[in-house]
Design an enzyme around this catalytic site. Sequence first.
Site, PDB file in Angstrom:
ATOM      1  N   THR A 196      27.867 -18.741 -11.803  1.00 13.73           N
ATOM      2  CA  THR A 196      27.059 -17.663 -12.384  1.00 13.73           C
ATOM      3  C   THR A 196      26.651 -17.907 -13.835  1.00 13.73           C
ATOM      4  O   THR A 196      27.396 -18.524 -14.609  1.00 13.73           O
ATOM      5  CB  THR A 196      27.865 -16.338 -12.335  1.00 13.73           C
ATOM      6  OG1 THR A 196      27.243 -15.372 -13.196  1.00 13.73           O
ATOM      7  CG2 THR A 196      29.300 -16.514 -12.821  1.00 13.73           C
ATOM      8  N   LYS A 208      35.240 -17.045 -12.936  1.00 11.97           N
ATOM      9  CA  LYS A 208      34.181 -17.871 -12.329  1.00 11.97           C
ATOM     10  C   LYS A 208      34.168 -19.281 -12.938  1.00 11.97           C
ATOM     11  O   LYS A 208      33.848 -20.256 -12.257  1.00 11.97           O
ATOM     12  CB  LYS A 208      32.824 -17.202 -12.536  1.00 11.97           C
ATOM     13  CG  LYS A 208      32.504 -16.117 -11.529  1.00 11.97           C
ATOM     14  CD  LYS A 208      32.177 -16.700 -10.152  1.00 11.97           C
ATOM     15  CE  LYS A 208      31.768 -15.629  -9.164  1.00 11.97           C
ATOM     16  NZ  LYS A 208      31.547 -16.138  -7.804  1.00 11.97           N
ATOM     17  N   GLU A 248      26.834 -15.746 -15.952  1.00 13.76           N
ATOM     18  CA  GLU A 248      27.818 -15.022 -16.771  1.00 13.76           C
ATOM     19  C   GLU A 248      28.754 -16.012 -17.476  1.00 13.76           C
ATOM     20  O   GLU A 248      29.336 -15.699 -18.512  1.00 13.76           O
ATOM     21  CB  GLU A 248      28.597 -14.050 -15.867  1.00 13.76           C
ATOM     22  CG  GLU A 248      29.595 -13.142 -16.566  1.00 13.76           C
ATOM     23  CD  GLU A 248      29.002 -12.005 -17.396  1.00 13.76           C
ATOM     24  OE1 GLU A 248      27.791 -11.727 -17.277  1.00 13.76           O
ATOM     25  OE2 GLU A 248      29.759 -11.407 -18.182  1.00 13.76           O
TER      26      GLU A 248
HETATM   27  P1  NAP Z   1      28.512  -8.727  -3.719  1.00  9.43           P
HETATM   28  O1  NAP Z   1      27.353  -8.002  -3.100  1.00  9.43           O
HETATM   29  O2  NAP Z   1      29.437  -7.991  -4.611  1.00  9.43           O
HETATM   30  O3  NAP Z   1      29.360  -9.356  -2.509  1.00  9.43           O
HETATM   31  C1  NAP Z   1      30.660  -9.826  -2.696  1.00  9.43           C
HETATM   32  C2  NAP Z   1      31.268 -10.123  -1.352  1.00  9.43           C
HETATM   33  O4  NAP Z   1      32.617 -10.586  -1.533  1.00  9.43           O
HETATM   34  C3  NAP Z   1      31.367  -8.916  -0.403  1.00  9.43           C
HETATM   35  O5  NAP Z   1      31.086  -9.342   0.900  1.00  9.43           O
HETATM   36  C4  NAP Z   1      32.837  -8.532  -0.511  1.00  9.43           C
HETATM   37  O6  NAP Z   1      33.329  -7.868   0.623  1.00  9.43           O
HETATM   38  C5  NAP Z   1      33.462  -9.916  -0.609  1.00  9.43           C
HETATM   39  N1  NAP Z   1      34.835  -9.884  -1.097  1.00  9.43           N
HETATM   40  C6  NAP Z   1      35.319  -9.259  -2.197  1.00  9.43           C
HETATM   41  N2  NAP Z   1      36.639  -9.482  -2.321  1.00  9.43           N
HETATM   42  C7  NAP Z   1      36.994 -10.272  -1.270  1.00  9.43           C
HETATM   43  C8  NAP Z   1      38.216 -10.838  -0.838  1.00  9.43           C
HETATM   44  N3  NAP Z   1      39.349 -10.644  -1.524  1.00  9.43           N
HETATM   45  N4  NAP Z   1      38.225 -11.610   0.268  1.00  9.43           N
HETATM   46  C9  NAP Z   1      37.087 -11.800   0.977  1.00  9.43           C
HETATM   47  N5  NAP Z   1      35.897 -11.264   0.641  1.00  9.43           N
HETATM   48  C10 NAP Z   1      35.854 -10.520  -0.474  1.00  9.43           C
HETATM   49  O7  NAP Z   1      28.004 -10.000  -4.521  1.00  9.43           O
HETATM   50  P2  NAP Z   1      26.593 -10.771  -4.431  1.00  9.43           P
HETATM   51  O8  NAP Z   1      25.666 -10.176  -5.414  1.00  9.43           O
HETATM   52  O9  NAP Z   1      26.207 -10.917  -3.017  1.00  9.43           O
HETATM   53  O10 NAP Z   1      27.008 -12.187  -5.031  1.00  9.43           O
HETATM   54  C11 NAP Z   1      27.489 -13.232  -4.194  1.00  9.43           C
HETATM   55  C12 NAP Z   1      28.288 -14.203  -5.035  1.00  9.43           C
HETATM   56  O11 NAP Z   1      27.467 -14.755  -6.048  1.00  9.43           O
HETATM   57  C13 NAP Z   1      29.474 -13.596  -5.768  1.00  9.43           C
HETATM   58  O12 NAP Z   1      30.478 -14.566  -5.824  1.00  9.43           O
HETATM   59  C14 NAP Z   1      28.941 -13.310  -7.155  1.00  9.43           C
HETATM   60  O13 NAP Z   1      29.998 -13.302  -8.094  1.00  9.43           O
HETATM   61  C15 NAP Z   1      28.022 -14.499  -7.330  1.00  9.43           C
HETATM   62  N6  NAP Z   1      26.871 -14.306  -8.219  1.00  9.43           N
HETATM   63  C16 NAP Z   1      26.052 -13.226  -8.032  1.00  9.43           C
HETATM   64  C17 NAP Z   1      24.939 -13.085  -8.835  1.00  9.43           C
HETATM   65  C18 NAP Z   1      23.989 -11.933  -8.666  1.00  9.43           C
HETATM   66  O14 NAP Z   1      23.194 -11.686  -9.586  1.00  9.43           O
HETATM   67  N7  NAP Z   1      23.992 -11.251  -7.516  1.00  9.43           N
HETATM   68  C19 NAP Z   1      24.654 -14.041  -9.821  1.00  9.43           C
HETATM   69  C20 NAP Z   1      25.506 -15.135  -9.943  1.00  9.43           C
HETATM   70  C21 NAP Z   1      26.612 -15.264  -9.124  1.00  9.43           C
HETATM   71  P3  NAP Z   1      33.190  -6.250   0.790  1.00  9.43           P
HETATM   72  O15 NAP Z   1      31.806  -6.025   1.251  1.00  9.43           O
HETATM   73  O16 NAP Z   1      34.196  -5.939   1.813  1.00  9.43           O
HETATM   74  O17 NAP Z   1      33.482  -5.667  -0.559  1.00  9.43           O
HETATM   75  O1  G4F Z   2      23.607  -5.262 -13.466  1.00 12.31           O
HETATM   76  P1  G4F Z   2      24.790  -5.655 -14.263  1.00 12.31           P
HETATM   77  O2  G4F Z   2      26.056  -4.933 -13.986  1.00 12.31           O
HETATM   78  O3  G4F Z   2      24.914  -7.219 -14.089  1.00 12.31           O
HETATM   79  P2  G4F Z   2      25.692  -8.357 -14.922  1.00 12.31           P
HETATM   80  O4  G4F Z   2      26.795  -7.783 -15.721  1.00 12.31           O
HETATM   81  O5  G4F Z   2      24.675  -9.155 -15.644  1.00 12.31           O
HETATM   82  O6  G4F Z   2      26.352  -9.213 -13.745  1.00 12.31           O
HETATM   83  C1  G4F Z   2      25.604  -9.571 -12.588  1.00 12.31           C
HETATM   84  O7  G4F Z   2      24.957 -10.797 -12.837  1.00 12.31           O
HETATM   85  C2  G4F Z   2      25.838 -11.922 -13.053  1.00 12.31           C
HETATM   86  C3  G4F Z   2      24.947 -13.138 -13.300  1.00 12.31           C
HETATM   87  O8  G4F Z   2      24.620 -13.208 -14.665  1.00 12.31           O
HETATM   88  C4  G4F Z   2      26.689 -12.094 -11.813  1.00 12.31           C
HETATM   89  F1  G4F Z   2      27.495 -13.177 -11.960  1.00 12.31           F
HETATM   90  C5  G4F Z   2      27.524 -10.851 -11.585  1.00 12.31           C
HETATM   91  O9  G4F Z   2      28.286 -11.002 -10.392  1.00 12.31           O
HETATM   92  C6  G4F Z   2      26.577  -9.660 -11.420  1.00 12.31           C
HETATM   93  O10 G4F Z   2      25.848  -9.840 -10.219  1.00 12.31           O
HETATM   94  O11 G4F Z   2      24.476  -5.458 -15.827  1.00 12.31           O
HETATM   95  C7  G4F Z   2      23.346  -6.060 -16.416  1.00 12.31           C
HETATM   96  C8  G4F Z   2      23.201  -5.560 -17.848  1.00 12.31           C
HETATM   97  C9  G4F Z   2      24.491  -5.678 -18.671  1.00 12.31           C
HETATM   98  O12 G4F Z   2      24.172  -6.144 -19.952  1.00 12.31           O
HETATM   99  C10 G4F Z   2      24.992  -4.245 -18.770  1.00 12.31           C
HETATM  100  O13 G4F Z   2      25.752  -3.953 -19.941  1.00 12.31           O
HETATM  101  O14 G4F Z   2      22.889  -4.172 -17.815  1.00 12.31           O
HETATM  102  C11 G4F Z   2      23.666  -3.517 -18.793  1.00 12.31           C
HETATM  103  N1  G4F Z   2      23.768  -2.104 -18.429  1.00 12.31           N
HETATM  104  C12 G4F Z   2      23.290  -1.073 -19.183  1.00 12.31           C
HETATM  105  N2  G4F Z   2      23.584   0.084 -18.591  1.00 12.31           N
HETATM  106  C13 G4F Z   2      24.368  -1.600 -17.347  1.00 12.31           C
HETATM  107  C14 G4F Z   2      24.261  -0.206 -17.444  1.00 12.31           C
HETATM  108  N3  G4F Z   2      24.982  -2.207 -16.307  1.00 12.31           N
HETATM  109  C15 G4F Z   2      25.491  -1.416 -15.326  1.00 12.31           C
HETATM  110  N4  G4F Z   2      26.070  -2.007 -14.268  1.00 12.31           N
HETATM  111  N5  G4F Z   2      25.424  -0.048 -15.393  1.00 12.31           N
HETATM  112  C16 G4F Z   2      24.817   0.596 -16.441  1.00 12.31           C
HETATM  113  O15 G4F Z   2      24.768   1.837 -16.494  1.00 12.31           O
END
Ligand code: NAP
Ligand code: G4F
Length: 334
Positions: free
Chosen positions: A127, A155, A129
């Site tokens: 990520t 991560k 992050e």
């Molecule tokens: P998400 O919607 O939060 O999905 C996370 C998944 O992990 C869900 O299926 C959850 O199951 C499962 N999980 C959580 N704890 C677990 C455990 N202990 N054992 C097995 N499964 C478990 O995340 P996403 O947005 O699809 O992201 C997918 C991956 O990419 C994650 O690793 C995230 O950190 C990474 N990532 C995401 C972003 C982004 O912007 N979306 C960016 C960079 C990296 P439940 O449904 O049962 O909770």
């Molecule tokens: O949507 P966020 O919670 O995403 P964040 O923290 O960037 O993390 C997501 O992206 C990562 C990749 O860079 C992934 F690895 C991670 O698993 C996840 O998918 O917050 C985005 C931004 C932050 O700066 C936060 O402080 O939005 C700001 N924010 C402002 N108000 C808020 C809020 N975030 C959330 N969740 N809720 C608010 O009310």
Amino acid sequence: MTTRYALITGITGQDGAYLAQLLLQKGYDVWGLVARRSTDTLWRLRELGIDADVRLIDGDLTDSSSLIRSMQASRADEVYNLAAQSFVGASWNQPLLTAQVTGLGAANLLEAMRMVNSQARFYQASTSEMFGLIQAEKQSETTPFYPRSPYGVAKLYAHWLTVNYRESYGLHASSGILFNHESPLRGLEFVTRKVTDAVARIKLGLTSELRLGNIDAKRDWGFAGDYVEAMWLMLQQDTPDDYVIATGRTTTVREMCRIAFSHVGLNMEDHVVIDPAFFRPAEVDVLLGDPGKARAQIGWEAKTSLEQLIAMMVEADLRRVSNGQPDARARLAA
Ligand code: NAP
Ligand code: G4F
């Protein structure tokens, strides 16, 4: 043509659902690890109409035995590790769980893969992050990391372990350093979906206010449907490697919000309230990715603009809210 087998951890999450759909379209036999929960976690697979087409195995990233069994049962030749405690905000409240699942979980899975099929190809969901307090204006594969949350730290461990297992054991293990990607299937705790869901509720007269934290933060946002294609492409390469996946454009939360409100003819200033409860102990102020290597080496680039993405999400939430669809609001601490 011989059938290809894939195992996806996190198949019930946003990316897991889109990746499963993509792999099914490509003719894979798709298996998914599903952790036991008391709530319905299969809604995304149902929304995509693929819940009956994937094979689900009970298991948890913290339970090595379930991972070994999943590798054996699925006969996976491609393993996608998408499972994680993925919400940055929650990682300060549950730092140990985040380390166990998001960090050590990857070690458990890499070990299971080594034991059962060391020829399988491995994808780690790394990520942006990890860049945290950014060390370069545009972040690429060579930019030093500086994580700013327990999630980012966990991560980073998983990321370096993936690199290390590739170098130590010759595994085909790749890491996708993905910047934020969103969709109508995004969890409600993340800011884009929190906003689009609120916009739909405000437009339909169900509420009038949206409470947010730091709206000056900037993110490089893309569409999850585009990003899962990059995951698959990485595992089709002869040589494993690490790639930044991003759009190359960064936008404030404030501007993303404005786009969402104006899509339905509303002014965000009339509805958004800044609430200190949503500020984080340490913030990642700005992320901006350089996807040049992915473009040059695996032929990937983002196809969906932020405006198209937000419009797609607002429209989906308007449909859901109009249909009175239940959601997981009660579970949120966002
Ligand atoms: P998400 O919607 O939060 O999905 C996370 C998944 O992990 C869900 O299926 C959850 O199951 C499962 N999980 C959580 N704890 C677990 C455990 N202990 N054992 C097995 N499964 C478990 O995340 P996403 O947005 O699809 O992201 C997918 C991956 O990419 C994650 O690793 C995230 O950190 C990474 N990532 C995401 C972003 C982004 O912007 N979306 C960016 C960079 C990296 P439940 O449904 O049962 O909770
Ligand atoms: O949507 P966020 O919670 O995403 P964040 O923290 O960037 O993390 C997501 O992206 C990562 C990749 O860079 C992934 F690895 C991670 O698993 C996840 O998918 O917050 C985005 C931004 C932050 O700066 C936060 O402080 O939005 C700001 N924010 C402002 N108000 C808020 C809020 N975030 C959330 N969740 N809720 C608010 O009310």
